[in-house]
Design a protein around this motif. Structure first.
Motif, PDB file in Angstrom:
ATOM      1  N   ASP A 162      37.415  32.415  35.543  1.00  0.00           N
ATOM      2  CA  ASP A 162      36.510  33.705  35.790  1.00  0.00           C
ATOM      3  C   ASP A 162      36.621  34.211  36.976  1.00  0.00           C
ATOM      4  O   ASP A 162      35.741  33.895  37.853  1.00  0.00           O
ATOM      5  CB  ASP A 162      35.217  33.397  35.184  1.00  0.00           C
ATOM      6  CG  ASP A 162      34.403  34.858  35.347  1.00  0.00           C
ATOM      7  OD1 ASP A 162      35.100  36.079  35.111  1.00  0.00           O
ATOM      8  OD2 ASP A 162      33.170  34.816  35.129  1.00  0.00           O
ATOM      9  N   LEU A 163      37.531  35.121  37.464  1.00  0.00           N
ATOM     10  CA  LEU A 163      37.959  35.289  38.946  1.00  0.00           C
ATOM     11  C   LEU A 163      37.752  36.593  39.022  1.00  0.00           C
ATOM     12  O   LEU A 163      37.699  37.658  38.388  1.00  0.00           O
ATOM     13  CB  LEU A 163      39.216  34.890  39.439  1.00  0.00           C
ATOM     14  CG  LEU A 163      39.536  33.646  39.187  1.00  0.00           C
ATOM     15  CD1 LEU A 163      41.144  33.309  39.633  1.00  0.00           C
ATOM     16  CD2 LEU A 163      38.650  32.672  40.152  1.00  0.00           C
ATOM     17  N   LYS A 164      37.318  37.200  40.552  1.00  0.00           N
ATOM     18  CA  LYS A 164      37.123  38.211  40.765  1.00  0.00           C
ATOM     19  C   LYS A 164      38.546  39.200  40.926  1.00  0.00           C
ATOM     20  O   LYS A 164      38.656  40.356  40.516  1.00  0.00           O
ATOM     21  CB  LYS A 164      36.502  38.347  42.257  1.00  0.00           C
ATOM     22  CG  LYS A 164      35.400  39.394  42.437  1.00  0.00           C
ATOM     23  CD  LYS A 164      34.857  38.878  43.907  1.00  0.00           C
ATOM     24  CE  LYS A 164      33.906  40.197  44.584  1.00  0.00           C
ATOM     25  NZ  LYS A 164      33.519  39.755  45.625  1.00  0.00           N
ATOM     26  N   LYS A 165      39.455  38.448  41.350  1.00  0.00           N
ATOM     27  CA  LYS A 165      40.740  39.139  41.320  1.00  0.00           C
ATOM     28  C   LYS A 165      41.654  38.138  41.058  1.00  0.00           C
ATOM     29  O   LYS A 165      42.113  37.062  41.532  1.00  0.00           O
ATOM     30  CB  LYS A 165      41.230  39.528  42.901  1.00  0.00           C
ATOM     31  CG  LYS A 165      42.491  39.703  43.261  1.00  0.00           C
ATOM     32  CD  LYS A 165      42.943  41.144  43.194  1.00  0.00           C
ATOM     33  CE  LYS A 165      44.551  41.205  43.374  1.00  0.00           C
ATOM     34  NZ  LYS A 165      45.251  40.546  42.501  1.00  0.00           N
ATOM     35  N   GLN A 166      42.478  38.398  39.750  1.00  0.00           N
ATOM     36  CA  GLN A 166      43.361  37.350  38.999  1.00  0.00           C
ATOM     37  C   GLN A 166      44.447  37.373  40.083  1.00  0.00           C
ATOM     38  O   GLN A 166      45.050  38.411  40.271  1.00  0.00           O
ATOM     39  CB  GLN A 166      43.776  37.682  37.958  1.00  0.00           C
ATOM     40  CG  GLN A 166      42.389  38.027  36.877  1.00  0.00           C
ATOM     41  CD  GLN A 166      42.289  36.641  36.130  1.00  0.00           C
ATOM     42  OE1 GLN A 166      43.085  35.707  36.059  1.00  0.00           O
ATOM     43  NE2 GLN A 166      41.034  36.256  35.719  1.00  0.00           N
ATOM     44  N   PRO A 167      45.142  36.132  40.403  1.00  0.00           N
ATOM     45  CA  PRO A 167      46.610  36.081  41.023  1.00  0.00           C
ATOM     46  C   PRO A 167      47.585  36.858  40.058  1.00  0.00           C
ATOM     47  O   PRO A 167      47.785  36.509  38.960  1.00  0.00           O
ATOM     48  CB  PRO A 167      46.849  34.685  41.423  1.00  0.00           C
ATOM     49  CG  PRO A 167      46.084  34.066  40.513  1.00  0.00           C
ATOM     50  CD  PRO A 167      44.722  34.801  39.789  1.00  0.00           C
ATOM     51  N   SER A 168      48.289  37.851  40.627  1.00  0.00           N
ATOM     52  CA  SER A 168      49.268  38.335  39.798  1.00  0.00           C
ATOM     53  C   SER A 168      50.647  37.886  40.594  1.00  0.00           C
ATOM     54  O   SER A 168      50.612  37.111  41.323  1.00  0.00           O
ATOM     55  CB  SER A 168      49.300  39.906  39.903  1.00  0.00           C
ATOM     56  OG  SER A 168      49.230  40.454  41.214  1.00  0.00           O
TER      57      SER A 168
ATOM     58  N   ASN B  56      44.695  29.999  49.861  1.00  0.00           N
ATOM     59  CA  ASN B  56      44.452  31.305  49.969  1.00  0.00           C
ATOM     60  C   ASN B  56      45.569  32.377  49.762  1.00  0.00           C
ATOM     61  O   ASN B  56      45.254  33.432  50.195  1.00  0.00           O
ATOM     62  CB  ASN B  56      43.823  30.972  51.575  1.00  0.00           C
ATOM     63  CG  ASN B  56      44.996  30.285  52.415  1.00  0.00           C
ATOM     64  OD1 ASN B  56      45.888  29.960  51.847  1.00  0.00           O
ATOM     65  ND2 ASN B  56      44.949  30.485  53.775  1.00  0.00           N
ATOM     66  N   VAL B  57      46.559  31.854  49.676  1.00  0.00           N
ATOM     67  CA  VAL B  57      47.791  32.802  49.423  1.00  0.00           C
ATOM     68  C   VAL B  57      47.681  33.450  48.103  1.00  0.00           C
ATOM     69  O   VAL B  57      47.998  34.657  47.816  1.00  0.00           O
ATOM     70  CB  VAL B  57      49.319  31.767  49.462  1.00  0.00           C
ATOM     71  CG1 VAL B  57      50.213  32.996  49.278  1.00  0.00           C
ATOM     72  CG2 VAL B  57      49.217  31.402  50.805  1.00  0.00           C
ATOM     73  N   LEU B  58      47.069  32.624  47.276  1.00  0.00           N
ATOM     74  CA  LEU B  58      47.049  32.866  45.692  1.00  0.00           C
ATOM     75  C   LEU B  58      45.564  33.689  45.729  1.00  0.00           C
ATOM     76  O   LEU B  58      45.522  34.882  44.729  1.00  0.00           O
ATOM     77  CB  LEU B  58      46.968  31.628  44.862  1.00  0.00           C
ATOM     78  CG  LEU B  58      47.587  31.639  43.833  1.00  0.00           C
ATOM     79  CD1 LEU B  58      48.777  32.162  43.609  1.00  0.00           C
ATOM     80  CD2 LEU B  58      47.485  30.368  43.079  1.00  0.00           C
ATOM     81  N   LEU B  59      44.644  33.107  46.171  1.00  0.00           N
ATOM     82  CA  LEU B  59      43.437  33.840  45.692  1.00  0.00           C
ATOM     83  C   LEU B  59      42.892  34.538  47.185  1.00  0.00           C
ATOM     84  O   LEU B  59      43.047  34.160  48.131  1.00  0.00           O
ATOM     85  CB  LEU B  59      42.292  32.812  45.595  1.00  0.00           C
ATOM     86  CG  LEU B  59      42.542  32.181  44.175  1.00  0.00           C
ATOM     87  CD1 LEU B  59      41.998  30.903  43.877  1.00  0.00           C
ATOM     88  CD2 LEU B  59      42.852  33.068  43.056  1.00  0.00           C
ATOM     89  N   LYS B  60      42.383  35.771  46.836  1.00  0.00           N
ATOM     90  CA  LYS B  60      42.099  36.664  47.885  1.00  0.00           C
ATOM     91  C   LYS B  60      40.667  36.786  48.122  1.00  0.00           C
ATOM     92  O   LYS B  60      40.140  37.645  49.014  1.00  0.00           O
ATOM     93  CB  LYS B  60      42.541  38.136  47.719  1.00  0.00           C
ATOM     94  CG  LYS B  60      44.118  38.144  47.184  1.00  0.00           C
ATOM     95  CD  LYS B  60      44.776  37.912  48.666  1.00  0.00           C
ATOM     96  CE  LYS B  60      46.390  37.952  48.015  1.00  0.00           C
ATOM     97  NZ  LYS B  60      47.193  37.072  49.110  1.00  0.00           N
ATOM     98  N   TYR B  61      39.784  35.854  47.646  1.00  0.00           N
ATOM     99  CA  TYR B  61      38.285  36.068  47.613  1.00  0.00           C
ATOM    100  C   TYR B  61      38.010  34.679  47.973  1.00  0.00           C
ATOM    101  O   TYR B  61      38.191  33.822  47.284  1.00  0.00           O
ATOM    102  CB  TYR B  61      37.436  36.727  46.527  1.00  0.00           C
ATOM    103  CG  TYR B  61      37.627  38.307  46.506  1.00  0.00           C
ATOM    104  CD1 TYR B  61      36.857  39.241  47.403  1.00  0.00           C
ATOM    105  CD2 TYR B  61      38.576  38.676  45.559  1.00  0.00           C
ATOM    106  CE1 TYR B  61      36.961  40.301  47.162  1.00  0.00           C
ATOM    107  CE2 TYR B  61      38.799  40.196  45.588  1.00  0.00           C
ATOM    108  CZ  TYR B  61      38.164  41.131  46.552  1.00  0.00           C
ATOM    109  OH  TYR B  61      38.300  42.070  46.329  1.00  0.00           O
TER     110      TYR B  61
END
Lengths: 457, 318
Positions: B254-260, B289-294
């Motif tokens: 459950d993420l704020k911004k899913q890695p696309s 941190n490359v994958l997830l932005k928050y």
């Protein structure tokens, strides 16, 4: 082919996909380009041209699978061929004399009986297809019409003649009659399935509309547990509609204030001679709502739905604070925002629900802690039956709230007839409210919230 | 309608689109290829919706590169208006010309005997100033004027105002615009129009109706592997599989911004740079941190890393 596609478009409407004539023309053109042969390409093309959102794509995909599982022309042809081969083989395998005998007796029978005895599935399904178009099966709308359509279809196929044949055969050839009876039962099943299928395809929308209509006008406080989920869905749908109606940018011209920058730009083509004037615009207030909901036993269900509606409306109502009370009052905005509807309701009920209501002390609680949340832009909504168990109603606090707020709206789940009777303090509160209205069904709830939000437009 | 040639030719054409896009490094799913084919066959714009970074904009670029067409891009934003999107009058030039021609004015009008004749001459003169020479075409008009056709990318249409949508309607349905002073300008060759939207606001029905509606979601595992393969050629098969499997697990959180997809590619590049042959928790933790932005997303994902890595490594067995 074209006919088939038309029927599919009708089925798509039944599945809740909005298909306008322009879209059906697009679909036709797309299908004319890609053809019918490749099922997946056909499916993709229809999904691309008809469905306009993720949900619609899902619904349409399901509808496509259901529809073409049976009405697929190419597969039917293949089946026909296989079937013919099979019957031929069978026929060749059967002894010559026996076949002659069968043919002779069958010659006196009606076409349907002959078809059933020959067990030629291709012919039978063709006959069923003919019968369904003869009786207009795609007009089926409600599940109550199932029996009617089944019997009409059987009639169209000549069941009357078959019954006569069956009677005659029972006398002359009991074994044959038994076979025919068996085949007839099979046919009835197939027809019933066909009708059920048609209902699933074409009837969904109407049946849903009917159910919604009933639900919209049902008393919220008397909803049965099994209907609660459906009602939640309905409330969300109402919220979506209200959102669509009111979430348009609230721009109004404010005449009298010239927007210099835009005027110069607009008139640049004429050497900045201001032929056209541009006026400053003002963004209208976004609604601010403070909702106080009675969650005592008698009205809990209604306030449940009401809180759900307010919170589903978040795009329009950006600034909303909700409070719940029965004996005392707490703020529930956060619970509602963070948890799912079911969990939130359970938690609220756990904290303050089901008590006997005390409007007086709840209003005292509100004045002490949260009075600051009421500003001249705020609409305060009270939701409750105003039955305070003969305790002091503290109408003076409501007066002070009403002086601070833009408006006070009271939604009462009881009808006007009962206001003021028994321990209802409605008449005393009423004097300090700008709007008072009964609010017992989803429809009334929708109108009430719609009015509240539109006052800000 | 039941043209026996049509089915096979359509299927080959769609396969052709797929191959053509693949040659540009864009691995298209069947739906995407069908949409591109159909948009060409029945002259319809494509409205592409989906989360950020799944290749909506890339699609337009790939089509342009594949067909060898010019790509014209219109980036939408709040407040975008006709003057910036469609055309504007070159008023400075108009003014300059007026100044220069001022002396000539007497000559022009000198020949006129009556007021009426002078007015008529002035009239012609005015029309000169509102002619094509003085129109400054902006992206939308440019796209229509392009003689060989082009790919018109209207990016993030959901960011623009609702009024702007109405402006687009004429272009999208008839491939023409109307400039009041000049009349309608129709496209020499209809451009391939791609509109993208992140569904930040709901688009109007009128706009949706004029387009093929394509939804690009996160790709399936197989497809994503092929995308990585095409975009990051140096990556080993083992790493590619593990990486894609890992990302699919991450997306279940459950993420704020899913890695696309774009993040997948970035991450694959980073791992190749770090010369990782396989996925290990140390590498993953360092490069998350490359994958997830928050920050909060990283906190959610960190405890799961070990499990996911182990799971991804097992994938390799099969």
């Amino acid at each position: 082919m074209r006919e088939n596609l038309h029927r599919f478009l009708r089925a798509a409407r039944g599945a809740g996909v909005h298909v306008s004539p322009a879209e059906s023309i697009d679909a036709m053109r797309a299908v004319a380009t890609v053809g019918f042969a490749d099922r997946m390409v056909l499916r993709d093309s229809l999904l691309l041209t008809l469905a306009k959102s993720e949900d619609e794509k899902k619904a349409l995909g399901a509808c496509f699978d259901l529809f073409f599982a049976h009405a697929d022309p190419t597969r039917q042809e293949a089946d026909d061929e296989a079937q013919q081969d099979a019957t031929q083989n069978e026929a060749q395998a059967a002894p010559q004399s026996a076949r002659d005998g069968v043919d002779q007796t069958n010659a006196e029978l009606g076409p349907l009986a002959q078809m059933l005895l020959a067990r030629n599935t291709a012919d039978i399904s063709a006959a069923i297809a003919n019968a369904s178009s003869a009786v207009g099966l795609s007009d089926i709308r409600y599940f109550t019409q199932r029996g009617l359509f089944s019997s009409r279809m059987l009639e169209a196929m000549g069941i009357q003649r078959l019954r006569d044949d069956l009677d005659a055969l029972t006398e002359s050839n009991p074994a044959q009659a038994e076979r025919l009876q068996g085949a007839l039962d099979g046919l009835r099943d197939t027809v019933r399935d066909t009708v059920a299928q048609a209902l699933a395809l074409y009837g969904r929308e109407e049946a849903e509309n009917l159910r919604h209509e009933i639900l919209r006008n049902a008393q919220l406080s008397r909803i049965e547990p099994r209907q609660v989920a459906a009602m939640r869905a309905l409330i969300r749908q109402i919220a979506r509609r209200l959102r669509e109606r009111y979430s348009k940018p609230r721009k109004r011209q404010r005449r009298g204030h010239l927007d210099v920058r835009r005027t110069i730009r607009r008139n640049a083509a004429w050497g900045s001679v201001p032929f056209l004037t541009a006026w400053k615009r003002r963004h209208r207030d976004r609604p601010k709502i403070v909702a106080l909901c009675d969650v005592s036993g008698s009205v809990a269900r209604v306030s449940d739905f009401f809180l759900l509606l307010i919170h589903s409306l978040h795009d329009v109502v950006s600034d909303v604070r909700s409070f719940a009370f029965s004996g005392h009052l707490i703020e529930v905005s956060e619970i509602l925002e963070q948890k799912s509807a079911e969990e939130a309701m359970a938690e609220i009920m756990d904290k303050v629900g089901f008590g006997s209501s005390d409007y007086g002390s709840s209003l005292v609680d509100f004045e002490k802690q949260f009075m600051a949340s009421v500003t001249p832009q705020t609409t305060v909504i009270m939701l409750g039956d105003a039955r305070s168990n003969n305790l002091d109603p503290r109408a003076d606090i409501l007066k002070r709230i009403s002086e601070r707020a833009k408006r006070v709206v009271w939604l009462n789940p009881e009808g006007r007839m009962t206001w003021g009777w028994g321990d209802s303090e409605m008449p005393r509160y009423q004097t300090f409210c700008n709007v008072v209205r009964p609010c017992a069904t989803a429809q009334q709830l929708e109108r009430a919230v719609s009015d509240i939000v539109s006052a800000y437009q | 309608m039941a043209d026996p040639q049509a089915p096979s030719s359509a299927a080959t054409a769609i396969a052709g689109v797929e191959a053509g896009l693949a040659a540009q490094g864009y691995i298209a799913s069947r739906q995407i290829a069908t949409a591109v084919y159909l948009s060409q066959a029945i002259d319809k714009p494509i409205l592409v919706e989906g989360p950020a970074g799944v290749g909506k904009t890339e699609l337009a670029k790939a089509i342009a590169a594949w067909r060898g067409l010019k790509m014209i891009r219109l980036q939408c934003y709040e407040g975008l208006d006709e003057a910036k999107a469609l055309y504007e009058w070159k008023y400075a030039k108009q003014l300059l010309y007026t100044q220069i021609l001022k002396d000539k004015l007497g000559e022009v009008l000198g020949g006129a005997q009556t007021l009426h004749a002078a007015l008529a001459q002035l009239h012609d003169f005015g029309d000169v100033f509102f002619s094509k020479e003085f129109v400054e075409p902006r992206p939308l008009l440019q796209a229509l004027l392009e003689p060989n056709g082009c790919v018109l990318l209207i990016d993030e249409i959901d960011k623009s105002d609702a009024e702007f949508e109405s402006l687009l309607l004429e272009i999208l349905s008839d491939f023409q615009v109307t400039i009041p002073e000049l009349g309608s300008i129709a496209a020499a060759k209809p451009p391939t129009v791609i509109l993208t939207s992140n569904s930040e606001r709901n688009l109007g029905d009128a706009l949706k109706r004029r387009c093929l509606h394509l939804h690009i979601g996160f790709p399936e595992q197989k497809l994503e592997e092929r995308i990585v393969e095409s975009r990051v050629p140096g990556i080993s098969q083992t790493l590619r599989r593990q990486l894609v499997a890992f990302i699919h697990d991450i997306r279940s959180l459950d993420l704020k911004k899913q890695p696309s997809v774009s993040e997948t590619i970035d991450w694959a590049r980073v791992l190749v740079l770090l010369q990782a042959a396989e996925l290990g928790h140390e590498v993953v933790k360092d490069t998350l941190n490359v994958l997830l932005k928050y920050e909060s997303d990283i906190e959610v994902a960190l405890p799961q890393v070990t499990t996911f890595v182990a799971k991804a490594q097992r994938q390799h067995v099969f």
